[in-house]
Design an enzyme around this catalytic site. Structure first.
Site, mmCIF file in Angstrom:
data_model
loop_
_atom_site.group_PDB
_atom_site.id
_atom_site.type_symbol
_atom_site.label_atom_id
_atom_site.label_comp_id
_atom_site.label_asym_id
_atom_site.label_seq_id
_atom_site.Cartn_x
_atom_site.Cartn_y
_atom_site.Cartn_z
ATOM 1 N N GLU A 21 0.985 -0.948 0.155
ATOM 2 C CA GLU A 21 -0.023 -0.026 0.033
ATOM 3 C C GLU A 21 0.600 0.752 -0.175
ATOM 4 O OE1 GLU A 21 -3.666 1.242 -0.409
ATOM 5 O OE2 GLU A 21 -1.957 3.575 -0.259
ATOM 6 N N GLY B 270 -6.610 1.145 3.914
ATOM 7 C CA GLY B 270 -8.272 1.207 3.745
ATOM 8 C C GLY B 270 -8.936 1.970 2.409
ATOM 9 N N GLY B 271 -7.440 1.975 1.923
ATOM 10 C CA GLY B 271 -7.814 3.142 0.433
ATOM 11 C C GLY B 271 -8.838 3.977 0.676
ATOM 12 N N THR B 272 -8.943 4.608 -0.565
ATOM 13 C CA THR B 272 -10.284 5.296 -1.004
ATOM 14 C C THR B 272 -11.862 5.400 0.148
ATOM 15 O OG1 THR B 272 -9.924 5.500 -2.683
ATOM 16 C CG2 THR B 272 -11.322 6.863 -3.017
ATOM 17 N N CYS B 273 -12.231 4.442 0.411
ATOM 18 C CA CYS B 273 -13.208 4.787 1.191
ATOM 19 C C CYS B 273 -13.640 4.881 2.423
ATOM 20 C CB CYS B 273 -13.778 3.208 0.574
ATOM 21 S SG CYS B 273 -15.352 3.052 1.754
ATOM 22 N N HIS C 50 -47.287 -1.152 8.383
ATOM 23 C CA HIS C 50 -48.093 0.481 8.152
ATOM 24 C C HIS C 50 -47.539 1.513 9.824
ATOM 25 C CE1 HIS C 50 -50.622 3.946 7.189
ATOM 26 N NE2 HIS C 50 -51.087 3.861 8.236
HETATM 27 C C1 FAD Z 1 -15.852 11.711 -2.088
HETATM 28 C C2 FAD Z 1 -16.024 9.868 -3.105
HETATM 29 C C3 FAD Z 1 -17.598 9.557 -1.817
HETATM 30 C C4 FAD Z 1 -17.601 7.931 -2.375
HETATM 31 N N1 FAD Z 1 -18.276 6.982 -1.802
HETATM 32 C C5 FAD Z 1 -19.415 6.456 -2.643
HETATM 33 C C6 FAD Z 1 -19.978 5.538 -1.099
HETATM 34 O O1 FAD Z 1 -20.895 6.313 -0.675
HETATM 35 N N2 FAD Z 1 -20.616 4.253 -1.561
HETATM 36 C C7 FAD Z 1 -19.714 3.393 -2.680
HETATM 37 O O2 FAD Z 1 -20.189 2.537 -2.647
HETATM 38 N N3 FAD Z 1 -18.318 4.088 -3.065
HETATM 39 C C8 FAD Z 1 -18.471 5.338 -2.861
HETATM 40 N N4 FAD Z 1 -17.491 6.048 -3.639
HETATM 41 C C9 FAD Z 1 -16.642 5.080 -4.590
HETATM 42 C C10 FAD Z 1 -15.451 3.820 -3.194
HETATM 43 O O3 FAD Z 1 -14.364 4.566 -2.915
HETATM 44 C C11 FAD Z 1 -14.826 3.392 -4.523
HETATM 45 O O4 FAD Z 1 -15.607 2.709 -5.838
HETATM 46 C C12 FAD Z 1 -14.466 2.048 -3.485
HETATM 47 O O5 FAD Z 1 -13.344 2.818 -2.751
HETATM 48 C C13 FAD Z 1 -13.526 1.231 -4.464
HETATM 49 O O6 FAD Z 1 -11.848 1.499 -4.852
HETATM 50 P P1 FAD Z 1 -10.909 0.015 -4.969
HETATM 51 O O7 FAD Z 1 -11.059 -0.636 -4.145
HETATM 52 O O8 FAD Z 1 -10.765 0.612 -6.932
HETATM 53 O O9 FAD Z 1 -9.655 0.987 -4.472
HETATM 54 P P2 FAD Z 1 -9.546 2.254 -3.706
HETATM 55 O O10 FAD Z 1 -10.661 2.552 -2.168
HETATM 56 O O11 FAD Z 1 -9.601 3.286 -4.305
HETATM 57 O O12 FAD Z 1 -8.054 2.141 -3.288
HETATM 58 C C14 FAD Z 1 -6.770 1.837 -3.773
HETATM 59 C C15 FAD Z 1 -5.730 1.676 -3.021
HETATM 60 O O13 FAD Z 1 -4.517 1.629 -3.754
HETATM 61 C C16 FAD Z 1 -3.123 2.465 -2.876
HETATM 62 N N5 FAD Z 1 -2.399 2.503 -4.345
HETATM 63 C C17 FAD Z 1 -2.769 3.253 -5.477
HETATM 64 N N6 FAD Z 1 -1.761 2.649 -6.316
HETATM 65 C C18 FAD Z 1 -0.771 1.756 -5.504
HETATM 66 C C19 FAD Z 1 0.442 1.335 -5.798
HETATM 67 N N7 FAD Z 1 0.587 1.257 -7.266
HETATM 68 N N8 FAD Z 1 0.896 0.995 -5.086
HETATM 69 C C20 FAD Z 1 0.434 0.895 -3.956
HETATM 70 N N9 FAD Z 1 -0.533 0.953 -3.660
HETATM 71 C C21 FAD Z 1 -1.234 1.646 -4.327
HETATM 72 C C22 FAD Z 1 -4.112 4.095 -3.031
HETATM 73 O O14 FAD Z 1 -3.421 4.173 -1.860
HETATM 74 C C23 FAD Z 1 -5.551 3.204 -2.300
HETATM 75 O O15 FAD Z 1 -5.425 2.973 -0.953
HETATM 76 C C24 FAD Z 1 -16.412 7.480 -3.341
HETATM 77 C C25 FAD Z 1 -15.846 7.769 -3.406
HETATM 78 C C26 FAD Z 1 -15.030 8.870 -3.129
HETATM 79 C C27 FAD Z 1 -14.120 9.455 -3.982
#
Ligand code: FAD
Ligand code: NAD
Length: 451
Positions: A33, A38-41, A434
């Site tokens: 990572e 925990g990524g974006t979510c 209801h």
């Molecule tokens: C503001 C916002 C609100 C959202 N609200 C919702 C919601 O309410 N409900 C919903 O279902 N979805 C929502 N989403 C979308 C949701 O966050 C994503 O679809 C979800 O996180 C799935 O992402 P993922 O599993 O593809 O990876 P992500 O969660 O994006 O994680 C990817 C990880 O990979 C890491 N990474 C990237 N490149 C590299 C690399 N080369 N080497 C090592 N690590 C790397 C990053 O640092 C990150 O931690 C929202 C998004 C945003 C931006």
């Protein structure tokens, strides 16, 4: 060279459960990572936005309390306290995830950016037979002249402001624009949304998008469609002056760019593996999430398709079942529910009316305004509508849009009906307690009472 059974790049919404599952099955696993577990979510997406949107809803309820006979005085919101609460919740989610990964036997977590240096080699020193890419997406910044000379925010930055913006201009009208635009309006900002298309929420049906548009305008948000920003320039005291294609000028104290997200594939050096991304950078996969290179998979937003946490999580289920239990699960035709967390929420499942008509399907449309729902009237939440697309031949529900308080939960009831092949006539006559919002599904399908 360190040999693993599995390498996972990116701690996204598929990666973490997959890492634990594979490690528990005895596979020596490495999770790389680049920034936060925990990524974006958890860090900058769902968790922080939904936590702060809850504060905006609290403000909205307080501002309407006197209409219910409750004497509540509301003042300026304390954004520092809102952000502190958000940070605490994010930290607790991230912390418990970090702990559970740390104590997983057979799993190593390394804080490094993953870069391919060979077909099955990462960072020149890790190799594995199975590699999973779960690197997510990042905001797209449109090439507007002057944009890099002025301050702008993406969704992540909007969640750490310590002062409520005077005038927030939002570029784009997808979920991020709708959710954060309404949230800051409720926090006290003047908000203007600029959309280049003919209407907001271009992927939704016109009547559904129009109902959301009405809600936002009632909340005091200005929406400008058919508009693009021709140039951006500094306007003194940190403000930004935006010139639209028709010469109109707007001065913003804050500018949010919410014009979509692009896959995070640039840093991966995919050419070293033999994977060719598509023209937008997404990693092409087959219905089992396999890339063109045997043993390498792409999960979550980095592959093309709906970008939601629950879809990424389902990607984990698909690959884990197929690899560990020798199943043959495909992502073809899986349901894609989603919920936009405006207030009222927009819960969505299945086909839209527009898509059904484009496909030439024989359909019936059931539509019910919330102003006709007993629970909505009783609770003073009459904004919105419920709409379902029904197969005219067999009566099955093909899709639904629920713009309502708890719209996501009501949509889930319809999703369950779709999963169980329960047709509209059964829903029309079903007994629901209801006066629930879901009870209105009786009335929704009574609108199709032609037999
Ligand atoms: C503001 C916002 C609100 C959202 N609200 C919702 C919601 O309410 N409900 C919903 O279902 N979805 C929502 N989403 C979308 C949701 O966050 C994503 O679809 C979800 O996180 C799935 O992402 P993922 O599993 O593809 O990876 P992500 O969660 O994006 O994680 C990817 C990880 O990979 C890491 N990474 C990237 N490149 C590299 C690399 N080369 N080497 C090592 N690590 C790397 C990053 O640092 C990150 O931690 C929202 C998004 C945003 C931006
Ligand atoms: N509740 C949720 O599930 C939720 C919440 C937030 C984000 N997300 C995810 O995050 C992703 C990104 O969301 P998003 O809102 O940034 O993107 P989006 O792709 O949903 O919407 C982008 C909007 O910006 C407009 N646009 C693009 N370029 C423009 C320009 N130059 N000028 C004016 N308008 C322009 C588009 O027409 C479109 O309406 C979505 O795919 C979604 O899956 C989900």
């Amino acid at each position: 060279m360190k040999q693993y059974d599995t390498i996972i790049i990116g701690s996204g919404q598929a990666a973490n459960p997959l890492a634990k599952k594979l490690a528990a099955a005895g596979r020596h696993t490495l999770l790389l990572e680049a920034t936060h577990i925990g990524g974006t979510c958890i860090n900058t997406g769902c968790t922080p936005t939904k936590t702060m949107i809850a504060a905006a809803r609290m403000q909205y309820i307080a501002s309407r309390a006197s209409r219910f006979g409750i004497p509540v005085e509301t003042g300026a919101i304390d954004l520092t306290a809102v952000v502190k609460r958000k940070n605490e919740i994010v930290a607790s989610f991230r912390g418990s995830l970090e702990k559970s990964l740390e104590k997983t036997a057979n799993l190593e977590v390394v804080r490094e950016q993953g870069v391919f240096t060979g077909t099955k080699t990462v960072n020149g020193r890790y190799t594995a037979e199975h590699i999973f890419i779960n690197t997510g997406a990042r905001p797209v910044i449109p090439p507007i002249p002057g944009i890099h000379e002025v301050p702008y925010c993406t969704s992540a930055g909007m969640l750490d402001l310590q002062k409520v913006p005077e005038h927030l201009v939002v570029l784009g009208s997808g979920y991020i624009a709708m959710e954060l635009g309404q949230m800051y309006r409720r926090f006290g900002s003047q908000v203007t949304i600029i959309e280049r298309g003919s209407r907001i929420l271009g992927r939704e049906d016109e009547d559904v998008a129009a109902a959301v548009h009405q809600v936002l305008e009632e909340d005091g948000i200005r929406i400008i469609t058919h508009a693009s920003v021709e140039r951006a320039a500094a306007a003194g005291n940190g403000h930004v002056r935006l010139t639209l294609q028709n010469g109109q000028r707007l001065e913003a104290s804050h500018w949010l760019i919410a014009t979509g997200r692009a896959p995070a594939t640039e840093a991966l050096q995919l050419e070293k593996t033999g994977i060719t991304p598509d023209e937008q950078g997404f990693i092409p996969v087959n219905e089992y999430l396999e890339t063109s290179v045997p043993g390498i998979y792409a999960l979550g937003d980095v592959k093309k398709g709906p970008a939601f946490t629950h879809i990424s999580y389902n990607d984990y289920i698909v690959v884990a079942e197929n690899i560990l239990n020798k199943k043959n699960i495909s992502i073809k035709d899986r349901p894609v529910p989603y919920c936009m967390f405006t207030d009222p929420e927009l819960g969505r499942i299945g086909i839209t009316e527009q898509e059904a008509r484009e496909k030439g399907l024989a359909i019936k449309i059931a539509r019910l305004p919330l102003s006709k729902v007993a629970r909505a009237i009783e609770t003073g939440e009459t904004r919105g509508l419920i709409k379902a697309v029904v197969d005219a031949q067999n009566g099955q529900v093909l899709g639904a849009a629920v713009l309502s308080v708890s719209g996501g939960e009501i949509m889930t009831v319809l999703q369950m009906a779709m999963m169980g092949n329960i047709g509209y006539k059964q829903l029309r006559n079903a007994i629901f307690a209801h006066p629930l919002f879901s009870e209105s599904l009786n009335n929704l399908f009574m609108t199709l009472d032609d037999d």
